[in-house]
Design a protein around this motif. Structure first.
Motif, PDB file in Angstrom:
ATOM      1  N   ALA A 293       0.832  -1.207   0.000  1.00 43.86           N
ATOM      2  CA  ALA A 293       0.000   0.000   0.000  1.00 43.86           C
ATOM      3  C   ALA A 293       0.867   1.257   0.000  1.00 43.86           C
ATOM      4  CB  ALA A 293      -0.929  -0.014   1.209  1.00 43.86           C
ATOM      5  N   LEU A 294       1.962   1.212   0.734  1.00 45.40           N
ATOM      6  CA  LEU A 294       2.874   2.368   0.776  1.00 45.40           C
ATOM      7  C   LEU A 294       3.533   2.587  -0.582  1.00 45.40           C
ATOM      8  CD1 LEU A 294       4.692   1.804   4.189  1.00 45.40           C
ATOM      9  CD2 LEU A 294       3.166   3.689   3.619  1.00 45.40           C
ATOM     10  N   ARG A 295       3.991   1.492  -1.146  1.00 46.70           N
ATOM     11  CA  ARG A 295       4.701   1.561  -2.421  1.00 46.70           C
ATOM     12  C   ARG A 295       3.808   2.130  -3.513  1.00 46.70           C
ATOM     13  NH1 ARG A 295       7.689  -2.865  -1.609  1.00 46.70           N
ATOM     14  NH2 ARG A 295       5.809  -4.078  -1.916  1.00 46.70           N
ATOM     15  N   GLU A 296       2.538   1.746  -3.455  1.00 49.88           N
ATOM     16  CA  GLU A 296       1.597   2.206  -4.484  1.00 49.88           C
ATOM     17  C   GLU A 296       0.947   3.531  -4.124  1.00 49.88           C
ATOM     18  OE1 GLU A 296      -0.952  -1.172  -4.690  1.00 49.88           O
ATOM     19  OE2 GLU A 296       0.746  -2.494  -5.134  1.00 49.88           O
ATOM     20  N   GLY A 297       1.380   4.142  -3.008  1.00 43.10           N
ATOM     21  CA  GLY A 297       0.864   5.453  -2.633  1.00 43.10           C
ATOM     22  C   GLY A 297      -0.578   5.434  -2.178  1.00 43.10           C
ATOM     23  N   ARG A 298      -1.044   4.282  -1.723  1.00 48.23           N
ATOM     24  CA  ARG A 298      -2.427   4.182  -1.255  1.00 48.23           C
ATOM     25  C   ARG A 298      -2.558   4.509   0.233  1.00 48.23           C
ATOM     26  NH1 ARG A 298      -3.824  -0.851  -1.130  1.00 48.23           N
ATOM     27  NH2 ARG A 298      -2.091  -1.904  -2.139  1.00 48.23           N
ATOM     28  N   MET A 299      -1.448   4.724   0.912  1.00 49.25           N
ATOM     29  CA  MET A 299      -1.483   4.926   2.360  1.00 49.25           C
ATOM     30  C   MET A 299      -0.277   5.762   2.776  1.00 49.25           C
ATOM     31  SD  MET A 299      -1.785   1.835   5.119  1.00 49.25           S
ATOM     32  CE  MET A 299      -3.167   1.016   4.337  1.00 49.25           C
ATOM     33  N   THR A 300      -0.431   6.571   3.844  1.00 55.03           N
ATOM     34  CA  THR A 300       0.736   7.274   4.375  1.00 55.03           C
ATOM     35  C   THR A 300       1.432   6.364   5.383  1.00 55.03           C
ATOM     36  OG1 THR A 300      -0.427   8.242   6.254  1.00 55.03           O
ATOM     37  CG2 THR A 300      -0.480   9.493   4.193  1.00 55.03           C
ATOM     38  N   ALA A 301       2.695   6.675   5.648  1.00 55.39           N
ATOM     39  CA  ALA A 301       3.461   5.871   6.597  1.00 55.39           C
ATOM     40  C   ALA A 301       2.855   5.902   8.005  1.00 55.39           C
ATOM     41  CB  ALA A 301       4.916   6.335   6.614  1.00 55.39           C
ATOM     42  N   PRO A 302       2.424   7.063   8.521  1.00 58.61           N
ATOM     43  CA  PRO A 302       1.826   7.055   9.867  1.00 58.61           C
ATOM     44  C   PRO A 302       0.571   6.173   9.932  1.00 58.61           C
ATOM     45  CG  PRO A 302       2.358   9.295   9.217  1.00 58.61           C
ATOM     46  CD  PRO A 302       2.582   8.434   8.013  1.00 58.61           C
ATOM     47  N   GLU A 303      -0.193   6.184   8.872  1.00 61.34           N
ATOM     48  CA  GLU A 303      -1.376   5.328   8.803  1.00 61.34           C
ATOM     49  C   GLU A 303      -0.964   3.845   8.856  1.00 61.34           C
ATOM     50  OE1 GLU A 303      -4.586   6.607   8.408  1.00 61.34           O
ATOM     51  OE2 GLU A 303      -5.350   4.570   8.615  1.00 61.34           O
ATOM     52  N   ALA A 304       0.041   3.498   8.076  1.00 60.59           N
ATOM     53  CA  ALA A 304       0.491   2.103   8.041  1.00 60.59           C
ATOM     54  C   ALA A 304       1.017   1.667   9.400  1.00 60.59           C
ATOM     55  CB  ALA A 304       1.564   1.924   6.962  1.00 60.59           C
ATOM     56  N   VAL A 305       1.753   2.542  10.056  1.00 56.37           N
ATOM     57  CA  VAL A 305       2.288   2.205  11.381  1.00 56.37           C
ATOM     58  C   VAL A 305       1.140   2.034  12.371  1.00 56.37           C
ATOM     59  CG1 VAL A 305       3.613   3.116  13.334  1.00 56.37           C
ATOM     60  CG2 VAL A 305       4.540   3.259  11.014  1.00 56.37           C
ATOM     61  N   ALA A 306       0.164   2.951  12.312  1.00 54.44           N
ATOM     62  CA  ALA A 306      -0.976   2.853  13.232  1.00 54.44           C
ATOM     63  C   ALA A 306      -1.706   1.529  13.029  1.00 54.44           C
ATOM     64  CB  ALA A 306      -1.922   4.030  13.023  1.00 54.44           C
ATOM     65  N   ARG A 307      -1.855   1.120  11.787  1.00 49.40           N
ATOM     66  CA  ARG A 307      -2.562  -0.145  11.522  1.00 49.40           C
ATOM     67  C   ARG A 307      -1.758  -1.356  11.974  1.00 49.40           C
ATOM     68  NH1 ARG A 307      -6.267   0.308   6.110  1.00 49.40           N
ATOM     69  NH2 ARG A 307      -6.891   2.461   6.461  1.00 49.40           N
ATOM     70  N   LEU A 308      -0.457  -1.298  11.765  1.00 52.50           N
ATOM     71  CA  LEU A 308       0.373  -2.447  12.149  1.00 52.50           C
ATOM     72  C   LEU A 308       0.386  -2.613  13.664  1.00 52.50           C
ATOM     73  CD1 LEU A 308       2.136  -4.617  10.847  1.00 52.50           C
ATOM     74  CD2 LEU A 308       4.107  -3.128  11.138  1.00 52.50           C
ATOM     75  N   LEU A 309       0.361  -1.502  14.369  1.00 54.75           N
ATOM     76  CA  LEU A 309       0.432  -1.559  15.832  1.00 54.75           C
ATOM     77  C   LEU A 309      -0.942  -1.691  16.488  1.00 54.75           C
ATOM     78  CD1 LEU A 309       3.096   1.208  16.502  1.00 54.75           C
ATOM     79  CD2 LEU A 309       3.377  -1.225  16.917  1.00 54.75           C
ATOM     80  N   GLY A 310      -1.980  -1.276  15.761  1.00 54.80           N
ATOM     81  CA  GLY A 310      -3.278  -1.090  16.435  1.00 54.80           C
ATOM     82  C   GLY A 310      -4.087  -2.367  16.602  1.00 54.80           C
TER      83      GLY A 310
ATOM     84  N   PRO B 254      12.855  12.153  -8.301  1.00 52.90           N
ATOM     85  CA  PRO B 254      11.662  11.603  -7.644  1.00 52.90           C
ATOM     86  C   PRO B 254      11.758  10.088  -7.487  1.00 52.90           C
ATOM     87  CG  PRO B 254      11.064  13.046  -9.479  1.00 52.90           C
ATOM     88  CD  PRO B 254      12.534  12.759  -9.610  1.00 52.90           C
ATOM     89  N   GLY B 255      12.707   9.479  -8.159  1.00 51.57           N
ATOM     90  CA  GLY B 255      12.896   8.031  -8.031  1.00 51.57           C
ATOM     91  C   GLY B 255      13.287   7.610  -6.638  1.00 51.57           C
ATOM     92  N   ARG B 256      13.716   8.562  -5.802  1.00 54.03           N
ATOM     93  CA  ARG B 256      14.069   8.136  -4.456  1.00 54.03           C
ATOM     94  C   ARG B 256      12.871   8.109  -3.506  1.00 54.03           C
ATOM     95  NH1 ARG B 256      18.451  13.061  -3.798  1.00 54.03           N
ATOM     96  NH2 ARG B 256      17.213  14.542  -2.615  1.00 54.03           N
ATOM     97  N   ARG B 257      11.698   8.492  -3.996  1.00 57.37           N
ATOM     98  CA  ARG B 257      10.536   8.547  -3.099  1.00 57.37           C
ATOM     99  C   ARG B 257      10.117   7.207  -2.506  1.00 57.37           C
ATOM    100  NH1 ARG B 257       6.510  12.930  -5.995  1.00 57.37           N
ATOM    101  NH2 ARG B 257       8.059  14.621  -6.100  1.00 57.37           N
ATOM    102  N   PRO B 258      10.035   6.133  -3.304  1.00 59.63           N
ATOM    103  CA  PRO B 258       9.625   4.860  -2.679  1.00 59.63           C
ATOM    104  C   PRO B 258      10.543   4.475  -1.521  1.00 59.63           C
ATOM    105  CG  PRO B 258       9.544   4.696  -5.071  1.00 59.63           C
ATOM    106  CD  PRO B 258      10.192   6.012  -4.769  1.00 59.63           C
ATOM    107  N   GLY B 259      11.837   4.647  -1.708  1.00 58.49           N
ATOM    108  CA  GLY B 259      12.775   4.358  -0.621  1.00 58.49           C
ATOM    109  C   GLY B 259      12.547   5.268   0.579  1.00 58.49           C
ATOM    110  N   GLN B 260      12.223   6.529   0.310  1.00 62.22           N
ATOM    111  CA  GLN B 260      11.972   7.469   1.404  1.00 62.22           C
ATOM    112  C   GLN B 260      10.749   7.061   2.214  1.00 62.22           C
ATOM    113  OE1 GLN B 260      11.638  11.163  -0.777  1.00 62.22           O
ATOM    114  NE2 GLN B 260      13.817  11.642  -0.550  1.00 62.22           N
ATOM    115  N   VAL B 261       9.709   6.620   1.509  1.00 56.36           N
ATOM    116  CA  VAL B 261       8.486   6.231   2.215  1.00 56.36           C
ATOM    117  C   VAL B 261       8.754   5.012   3.106  1.00 56.36           C
ATOM    118  CG1 VAL B 261       6.175   5.250   1.926  1.00 56.36           C
ATOM    119  CG2 VAL B 261       6.875   7.207   0.552  1.00 56.36           C
ATOM    120  N   MET B 262       9.499   4.053   2.570  1.00 53.42           N
ATOM    121  CA  MET B 262       9.795   2.856   3.361  1.00 53.42           C
ATOM    122  C   MET B 262      10.667   3.209   4.566  1.00 53.42           C
ATOM    123  SD  MET B 262       8.100   0.443   2.089  1.00 53.42           S
ATOM    124  CE  MET B 262       7.175   0.187   0.589  1.00 53.42           C
TER     125      MET B 262
END
Lengths: 310, 310
Positions: A293-310, B254-262
């Motif tokens: 979901a992160l890779r495809e830009g469907r979710m923000t990182a804080p959202e993903a962390v909240a879901r993984l922990l919640g 912008p190619g560094r964005r996926p790595g930044q998100v992870m």
């Protein structure tokens, strides 16, 4: 050959404190071991020798293969005049194993001296593990009475930050010829450096070495208020080696050790919390989904962390 | 003044997508809020606009106060010719608040332009929080159709690494006069830099600016195989600004964005695991004891970690 009889922690301690080189070597192997079964004894040995540690000068040294690290350590050995140990950090690999081993066998003089102890790289192990073991190896060598401990790395990986974090002074060894050698090392290596030395300042290289020295001194001045000193020397002829040793001693700062220990503690704790969390049942599977979901830009990182922990 | 009526996530989304500046400003305040009660709505708003994000050029810009960051952004505005937003990262403080605010009010031309949006620093908040919010603020501005987003920092703290990790290109702005200005910034700033520009290359400073440019170009060449380009310009006269914009665009990746998100995900997860662990009943008290043992050299860090976790 039958296996050696197991030693107790007390036997390890007595052997190490008496500078029994065979026992020290076995203790280092024990500390380097990745077998969970070895861990309790390793911890016991470390606890037993701990009151006898902390009294050495801890020096990091980095430079590409061929920079002359081993030759310089041999040359410094004469200046130091006290028992010294050399530990290598980088795991052996097809790419670097040869040259590191080559370096080691070149430390012939030190290798024969009863006042020196040379420990090649652990044959395998991931970097974090190697760095952890190297900190503990330093403690064992200190307990054995080695008063100067070199921790050597080839400067191409992630180990330099770890080595900087376990030593009192971090020396970068360069070759004459501005730039070419640092370009093989990781960007940011100079940020970690306390002293820079241009080696092989002899014969027809002497002028070029001084030129490199001046270029780095000028460049470093642009980058830091307290720029590290830049020297030149020849490990082969010995020229400049005594002066380098004085500078290294002057720059060495054991005052950073308490901060290093706390940072090490925090880092290990973070790592263990991470491992423990990921060992929980569903975490790995859910993580795979969230990462997609992160890779495809469907979710923000804080959202993903909240879901993984919640 | 009565409080504004609360907006729903859908109202926020529509206002942001329609580039309603008042709604965007309120959304940024919502995202910046440290109130736990605001968090669910903030997350909802972010999720709603997320499909409309990612289409801007994200640029970091750092330099000491007085380097001319705001004037340069104003000058670049003319080159860019597309809607742009400016976000400041450093938390306001008695020490820096004044000058940042001063910079802001100096962006007069941009401030009046309907195609520009300037957001001063959040008034308070610890750095980690500010960095987190800035990433989310970027997303909101992108959803509002700003095509270039500047993230500005004064380069004296820990925020630069975070800004580098959320932008496509990180620009370091220097003043003429080799060395003096970087010395006020943190060591290692150059490691993060994609483009260096020496500003104020005009009038009697012109020659000195070119000299500084040459000195940094030569120095950087010593430190990295892919050394960042070094330019000079005058944000005041506009000389060199068009060329700088071309270089920034060329270096932007912008190619560094996926790595930044992870990396952001991992970092947040580590932080939350840390917080969660330390919220457990006895951890804080036991930690104090173990830290004392570490400080006094009575225990190794792996031992302390094992005891805290075991």
């Amino acid at each position: 050959m039958p296996p050696l009889p197991r030693l107790t922690a007390a036997q390890y301690r007595d052997g190490i404190l008496g500078r029994d080189r065979a026992v020290l070597a076995r203790a280092l192997t024990l500390v380097e071991s990745e077998l969970a079964a070895d861990e309790p004894l390793a911890r016991e040995v470390l606890a037993a020798v701990l009151p006898h540690t902390g009294r050495s000068l801890r020096l990091g040294i980095t430079g590409v293969p061929g920079a002359g690290k081993s030759t310089l350590i041999e040359a410094l050995g004469g200046e130091i005049g006290r028992p010294l140990a050399v530990l290598s950090v980088d795991p052996s690999s097809p790419a670097t194993g040869g040259s590191i081993l080559g370096d080691k066998t070149r430390m012939e003089r030190l290798g024969r001296s009863p006042d020196a102890f040379i420990r090649p790289s652990p044959a395998r192990g991931h970097l974090g593990g190697v760095a952890r073991r190297t900190r503990e190896s330093i403690l064992l060598c200190e307990a054995a009475g080695f008063e100067v401990i070199f921790v050597e790395t080839v400067g191409v990986g992630q180990s330099e930050t770890a080595v900087r974090q376990m030593t009192d002074c971090f020396l970068l060894l360069l070759l004459p010829g501005a730039g070419d050698e640092v370009q093989g090392m990781k960007r940011g290596i100079l940020e970690l450096t306390d002293v820079v030395a241009v080696n092989k300042a002899d014969g027809e290289n002497a002028a070029r070495a001084r030129q490199t020295q001046r270029a780095y001194a000028a460049a470093l001045h642009l980058f830091a208020a307290a720029a590290p000193p830049v020297l030149s020397c020849s490990a082969r002829t010995g020229e400049g080696v005594a002066a380098l040793w004085q500078v290294v001693r002057a720059q060495a700062d054991p005052g950073r050790r308490p901060g290093q220990v706390m940072a090490w503690f925090d880092e290990l704790l973070r790592e263990r919390l991470w491992q423990r969390f990921h060992a929980e049942g569903e975490v790995a599977a859910r993580r795979v989904e969230l990462e997609a979901a992160l890779r495809e830009g469907r979710m923000t990182a804080p959202e993903a962390v909240a879901r993984l922990l919640g």
